[in-house]
Each structure stands twice: as structure tokens, then as C-alpha cells.
Write a protein that holds these residues in place. Structure first.
Motif, PDB file in Angstrom:
ATOM      1  N   LEU A  21      34.302  46.217  34.478  1.00 52.80           N
ATOM      2  CA  LEU A  21      35.225  45.229  33.906  1.00 52.80           C
ATOM      3  C   LEU A  21      34.710  44.606  32.619  1.00 52.80           C
ATOM      4  O   LEU A  21      35.253  43.604  32.151  1.00 52.80           O
ATOM      5  CB  LEU A  21      35.583  44.124  34.917  1.00 52.80           C
ATOM      6  N   ASP A  22      33.669  45.194  32.016  1.00 52.23           N
ATOM      7  CA  ASP A  22      33.188  44.726  30.716  1.00 52.23           C
ATOM      8  C   ASP A  22      34.289  44.898  29.681  1.00 52.23           C
ATOM      9  O   ASP A  22      34.928  45.931  29.596  1.00 52.23           O
ATOM     10  CB  ASP A  22      31.962  45.525  30.265  1.00 52.23           C
ATOM     11  N   GLY A  23      34.527  43.858  28.911  1.00 46.47           N
ATOM     12  CA  GLY A  23      35.499  43.932  27.845  1.00 46.47           C
ATOM     13  C   GLY A  23      36.955  43.866  28.290  1.00 46.47           C
ATOM     14  O   GLY A  23      37.841  44.003  27.467  1.00 46.47           O
ATOM     15  N   LEU A  24      37.211  43.663  29.587  1.00 46.91           N
ATOM     16  CA  LEU A  24      38.586  43.609  30.057  1.00 46.91           C
ATOM     17  C   LEU A  24      39.317  42.390  29.536  1.00 46.91           C
ATOM     18  O   LEU A  24      40.475  42.450  29.176  1.00 46.91           O
ATOM     19  CB  LEU A  24      38.651  43.642  31.597  1.00 46.91           C
ATOM     20  N   GLY A  25      38.646  41.269  29.462  1.00 46.02           N
ATOM     21  CA  GLY A  25      39.282  40.041  28.991  1.00 46.02           C
ATOM     22  C   GLY A  25      40.178  39.434  30.051  1.00 46.02           C
ATOM     23  O   GLY A  25      40.211  39.875  31.190  1.00 46.02           O
ATOM     24  N   PRO A  26      40.932  38.402  29.678  1.00 52.77           N
ATOM     25  CA  PRO A  26      41.804  37.740  30.639  1.00 52.77           C
ATOM     26  C   PRO A  26      42.931  38.668  31.079  1.00 52.77           C
ATOM     27  O   PRO A  26      43.368  39.524  30.314  1.00 52.77           O
ATOM     28  CB  PRO A  26      42.342  36.532  29.880  1.00 52.77           C
ATOM     29  N   VAL A  27      43.396  38.474  32.308  1.00 50.40           N
ATOM     30  CA  VAL A  27      44.455  39.298  32.874  1.00 50.40           C
ATOM     31  C   VAL A  27      45.626  38.389  33.240  1.00 50.40           C
ATOM     32  O   VAL A  27      45.459  37.433  33.988  1.00 50.40           O
ATOM     33  CB  VAL A  27      43.948  40.068  34.109  1.00 50.40           C
ATOM     34  N   ALA A  65      44.605  35.567  35.808  1.00 53.42           N
ATOM     35  CA  ALA A  65      43.850  35.815  37.037  1.00 53.42           C
ATOM     36  C   ALA A  65      42.455  35.199  36.937  1.00 53.42           C
ATOM     37  O   ALA A  65      41.784  35.312  35.919  1.00 53.42           O
ATOM     38  CB  ALA A  65      43.733  37.308  37.297  1.00 53.42           C
ATOM     39  N   ASP A  66      42.053  34.533  38.017  1.00 48.84           N
ATOM     40  CA  ASP A  66      40.706  33.968  38.123  1.00 48.84           C
ATOM     41  C   ASP A  66      39.816  34.826  39.010  1.00 48.84           C
ATOM     42  O   ASP A  66      38.594  34.706  38.954  1.00 48.84           O
ATOM     43  CB  ASP A  66      40.772  32.557  38.738  1.00 48.84           C
ATOM     44  N   HIS A  67      40.435  35.657  39.839  1.00 49.09           N
ATOM     45  CA  HIS A  67      39.697  36.427  40.835  1.00 49.09           C
ATOM     46  C   HIS A  67      40.426  37.741  41.095  1.00 49.09           C
ATOM     47  O   HIS A  67      41.655  37.778  41.091  1.00 49.09           O
ATOM     48  CB  HIS A  67      39.613  35.615  42.129  1.00 49.09           C
ATOM     49  N   VAL A  68      39.671  38.802  41.293  1.00 45.18           N
ATOM     50  CA  VAL A  68      40.244  40.081  41.718  1.00 45.18           C
ATOM     51  C   VAL A  68      39.329  40.697  42.773  1.00 45.18           C
ATOM     52  O   VAL A  68      38.105  40.624  42.678  1.00 45.18           O
ATOM     53  CB  VAL A  68      40.453  41.062  40.545  1.00 45.18           C
ATOM     54  N   THR A  69      39.952  41.246  43.806  1.00 44.26           N
ATOM     55  CA  THR A  69      39.238  42.013  44.820  1.00 44.26           C
ATOM     56  C   THR A  69      39.841  43.407  44.846  1.00 44.26           C
ATOM     57  O   THR A  69      41.060  43.562  44.840  1.00 44.26           O
ATOM     58  CB  THR A  69      39.390  41.380  46.220  1.00 44.26           C
ATOM     59  N   VAL A  70      38.971  44.415  44.875  1.00 38.33           N
ATOM     60  CA  VAL A  70      39.394  45.810  44.935  1.00 38.33           C
ATOM     61  C   VAL A  70      38.880  46.403  46.236  1.00 38.33           C
ATOM     62  O   VAL A  70      37.703  46.244  46.578  1.00 38.33           O
ATOM     63  CB  VAL A  70      38.823  46.611  43.742  1.00 38.33           C
ATOM     64  N   TRP A  80      35.420  40.188  41.704  1.00 36.70           N
ATOM     65  CA  TRP A  80      34.992  39.622  40.434  1.00 36.70           C
ATOM     66  C   TRP A  80      35.692  38.291  40.219  1.00 36.70           C
ATOM     67  O   TRP A  80      36.809  38.076  40.686  1.00 36.70           O
ATOM     68  CB  TRP A  80      35.381  40.528  39.262  1.00 36.70           C
ATOM     69  N   GLU A  81      35.050  37.406  39.456  1.00 40.56           N
ATOM     70  CA  GLU A  81      35.648  36.153  39.014  1.00 40.56           C
ATOM     71  C   GLU A  81      35.593  36.120  37.489  1.00 40.56           C
ATOM     72  O   GLU A  81      34.631  36.604  36.893  1.00 40.56           O
ATOM     73  CB  GLU A  81      34.889  34.950  39.569  1.00 40.56           C
ATOM     74  N   PHE A  82      36.621  35.532  36.884  1.00 39.00           N
ATOM     75  CA  PHE A  82      36.643  35.399  35.434  1.00 39.00           C
ATOM     76  C   PHE A  82      35.961  34.088  35.070  1.00 39.00           C
ATOM     77  O   PHE A  82      36.376  33.018  35.516  1.00 39.00           O
ATOM     78  CB  PHE A  82      38.081  35.416  34.902  1.00 39.00           C
ATOM     79  N   HIS A  83      34.882  34.174  34.294  1.00 42.04           N
ATOM     80  CA  HIS A  83      34.080  32.998  33.936  1.00 42.04           C
ATOM     81  C   HIS A  83      34.171  32.699  32.450  1.00 42.04           C
ATOM     82  O   HIS A  83      34.197  33.607  31.622  1.00 42.04           O
ATOM     83  CB  HIS A  83      32.602  33.237  34.285  1.00 42.04           C
ATOM     84  N   HIS A  84      34.182  31.413  32.130  1.00 40.56           N
ATOM     85  CA  HIS A  84      34.050  30.937  30.750  1.00 40.56           C
ATOM     86  C   HIS A  84      32.614  30.443  30.613  1.00 40.56           C
ATOM     87  O   HIS A  84      32.223  29.472  31.248  1.00 40.56           O
ATOM     88  CB  HIS A  84      35.047  29.808  30.472  1.00 40.56           C
ATOM     89  N   HIS A  85      31.830  31.133  29.800  1.00 41.43           N
ATOM     90  CA  HIS A  85      30.401  30.849  29.665  1.00 41.43           C
ATOM     91  C   HIS A  85      30.151  29.714  28.658  1.00 41.43           C
ATOM     92  O   HIS A  85      30.965  29.480  27.760  1.00 41.43           O
ATOM     93  CB  HIS A  85      29.665  32.116  29.237  1.00 41.43           C
ATOM     94  N   SER A  90      33.668  34.682  27.395  1.00 44.13           N
ATOM     95  CA  SER A  90      34.206  34.737  28.745  1.00 44.13           C
ATOM     96  C   SER A  90      34.198  36.179  29.210  1.00 44.13           C
ATOM     97  O   SER A  90      34.112  37.111  28.406  1.00 44.13           O
ATOM     98  CB  SER A  90      35.620  34.170  28.793  1.00 44.13           C
ATOM     99  N   GLY A  91      34.273  36.359  30.523  1.00 39.59           N
ATOM    100  CA  GLY A  91      34.288  37.711  31.062  1.00 39.59           C
ATOM    101  C   GLY A  91      34.265  37.716  32.572  1.00 39.59           C
ATOM    102  O   GLY A  91      34.075  36.684  33.224  1.00 39.59           O
ATOM    103  N   TRP A  92      34.467  38.897  33.113  1.00 38.35           N
ATOM    104  CA  TRP A  92      34.486  39.106  34.555  1.00 38.35           C
ATOM    105  C   TRP A  92      33.062  39.270  35.071  1.00 38.35           C
ATOM    106  O   TRP A  92      32.276  40.041  34.530  1.00 38.35           O
ATOM    107  CB  TRP A  92      35.313  40.343  34.887  1.00 38.35           C
TER     108      TRP A  92
END
Length: 100
Positions: A21-27, A65-70, A80-85, A90-92
Motif C-alpha cells: 500500500l505504499d503510495g496508495l494515498g487516501p481512499v 477510509a481510515d482502516h482496511v482489512t483484507v 492497515w490504518e491510514f496515518h497522518h505523520h 501520510s500513508g497506510w
């Protein structure tokens, strides 16, 4: 439809339990249909493919999306969780993985 917030209107790429999920960005969650946290607000979309199911949740109701489960057919899973550093990026961030 779930789309990448960085490329509105484009479907997401194939995502499985081993995806970085590197570089995916916000969903963006355009039409949530489930209320996963029970607060009365629709916040979750589930997508399915041939090999995996993805559950996307927007806990803060901002449309992203803040969270995704696969979960894959073979039992592999990841979350994964989307974080603002603090540095402004930001990133997953993968928070869990394993095999059921």
C-alpha cells in the motif's frame, strides 16, 4: 465504488494481504453501506475479487477510509490504518497480518 483519493474516479488496484500500500494515498468511500461501529452512520464498504475481500471503514466520517482489512481465500489476512505523520506526510501503516 471505492476510489483513490489522489486519483478520483479511478478504481483501486488489486489489493491483497501482502500488498505494501505504499503510495496508495487516501481512499474515498463514495457509498458506504454498512455501519460497522454501530453509531447509526454508514461508514463501511466491502469489495470482493476473485482471490480476496477488502473491508474499508471511515471511522471519522470524512469520506476517506481510515482502516482496511483484507482476507484472502487461502486464509491470509492483513489490516492497515491510514496515518497522518508529524512531518506532514501520510500513508497506510500495516497494523496486523497472519493466517486464519
Amino acid at each position: 465504488m471505492i476510489t483513490s483519493g489522489e486519483f478520483p474516479g479511478l478504481d483501486l488496484p488489486h489489493i491483497d494481504a501482502s500488498s505494501p500500500l505504499d503510495g496508495l494515498g487516501p481512499v474515498e468511500l463514495n457509498h458506504p453501506v454498512q455501519d460497522i461501529d454501530g453509531d447509526g452512520i454508514l461508514d463501511t464498504e466491502t469489495t470482493t475479487g476473485v482471490e480476496a475481500m477488502q473491508v474499508w471503514t471511515d471511522y471519522d466520517h470524512d469520506g476517506l477510509a481510515d482502516h482496511v482489512t483484507v482476507v484472502e481465500k487461502d486464509g491470509d489476512y492483513a489490516a492497515w490504518e491510514f496515518h497522518h505523520h508529524p512531518d506532514g506526510t501520510s500513508g497506510w501503516v500495516r497494523t496486523d497480518h497472519g493466517h486464519l
